[in-house]
Design an enzyme around this catalytic site. Structure first.
Site, PDB file in Angstrom:
ATOM      1  N   HIS A   1       7.712 -16.734  34.634  1.00 33.43           N
ATOM      2  CA  HIS A   1       7.415 -16.144  33.411  1.00 33.43           C
ATOM      3  C   HIS A   1       7.522 -16.679  32.118  1.00 33.43           C
ATOM      4  O   HIS A   1       6.856 -16.254  31.470  1.00 33.43           O
ATOM      5  CB  HIS A   1       8.396 -15.210  33.839  1.00 33.43           C
ATOM      6  CG  HIS A   1      10.003 -15.289  33.321  1.00 33.43           C
ATOM      7  ND1 HIS A   1      10.729 -15.448  34.226  1.00 33.43           N
ATOM      8  CD2 HIS A   1      10.788 -15.587  32.218  1.00 33.43           C
ATOM      9  CE1 HIS A   1      11.979 -16.988  33.668  1.00 33.43           C
ATOM     10  NE2 HIS A   1      11.842 -16.543  32.459  1.00 33.43           N
TER      11      HIS A   1
ATOM     12  N   ASP B   1       8.885 -15.369  41.345  1.00 32.42           N
ATOM     13  CA  ASP B   1       8.450 -15.963  39.710  1.00 32.42           C
ATOM     14  C   ASP B   1       8.962 -17.881  39.736  1.00 32.42           C
ATOM     15  O   ASP B   1       9.741 -18.278  39.649  1.00 32.42           O
ATOM     16  CB  ASP B   1      10.294 -15.750  39.027  1.00 32.42           C
ATOM     17  CG  ASP B   1      10.128 -16.331  37.664  1.00 32.42           C
ATOM     18  OD1 ASP B   1       9.381 -15.969  37.079  1.00 32.42           O
ATOM     19  OD2 ASP B   1      11.415 -15.384  36.843  1.00 32.42           O
TER      20      ASP B   1
ATOM     21  N   SER C   1      14.754 -20.637  31.223  1.00 31.79           N
ATOM     22  CA  SER C   1      14.249 -20.527  32.501  1.00 31.79           C
ATOM     23  C   SER C   1      13.607 -21.858  32.651  1.00 31.79           C
ATOM     24  O   SER C   1      12.824 -22.526  31.842  1.00 31.79           O
ATOM     25  CB  SER C   1      13.430 -18.832  32.057  1.00 31.79           C
ATOM     26  OG  SER C   1      14.361 -18.223  31.572  1.00 31.79           O
TER      27      SER C   1
END
Length: 175
Positions: free
Chosen positions: A14, A45, A129
């Protein structure tokens, strides 16, 4: 997270999804690298990048996420707020394993279901992230991926953080 001295980098899908160009900056020197996507897995992911013309980079020390224990101390390291600069560090503990979550990006209508996640009390925030979730010895046991938050949106207060176990992320990346 830098996996090899020549610039193989592990991150979340992402983070790079939809990008037309990717640049990575080495925090210690400010040096910028163009990056090329080696591969990605949207369902897991996970994405793997190659920094162009990179050499002699410091790599992360990888642990074994199958040995994670409830109550274990961890540090979530990332780029809270996505503004660059010195990495942010958030302490916490592992408070659950093997969690399934619905994750969505801020400002996006898309969500994804992620399975087998590590749950932590570490204050993972937007921008973290792809960063490491490290154990007390500094070994990476997970990849920061998502957080659930409470309170006003501007406070960005995180209640629970989630990380992909490093064994899972590396297994996906090796494919």
């Amino acid at each position: 997270m830098v996996l090899s001295k020549d610039g193989v980098v592990l991150t979340n899908n992402h983070v790079i999804n939809g990008a037309t160009a990717i640049t990575a900056t080495q925090v210690s020197s400010g040096k910028k690298y163009k990056a090329k996507v080696i591969g990605y897995d949207a369902t897991g992911d996970v994405a793997l990048l190659q920094l162009q013309n990179a050499s002699n980079l410091k790599t992360v020390s990888v642990g074994n996420s199958s040995q994670v224990k409830l109550g274990q101390s961890v540090l979530a390291i990332g780029n809270a707020g996505g503004q660059g600069g010195t990495p942010t560090v958030a302490p916490g503990i592992i408070n659950a394993t093997n969690r399934t979550i619905q994750a969505g990006d801020e400002g996006s209508d898309t969500t994804e279901t992620l399975h087998g996640m590590l749950q932590t009390s570490a204050q993972i925030q937007a921008g973290d992230s792809g960063g490491p979730l490290a154990d007390a010895s500094g070994k990476v046991i997970g990849m920061d991926t998502a957080a659930s938050s409470s309170g006003a949106e501007s406070s960005n207060t995180s209640v629970l953080g989630y990380a992909i176990p490093i064994n899972t992320a590396l297994s996906i990346a090796s494919k």
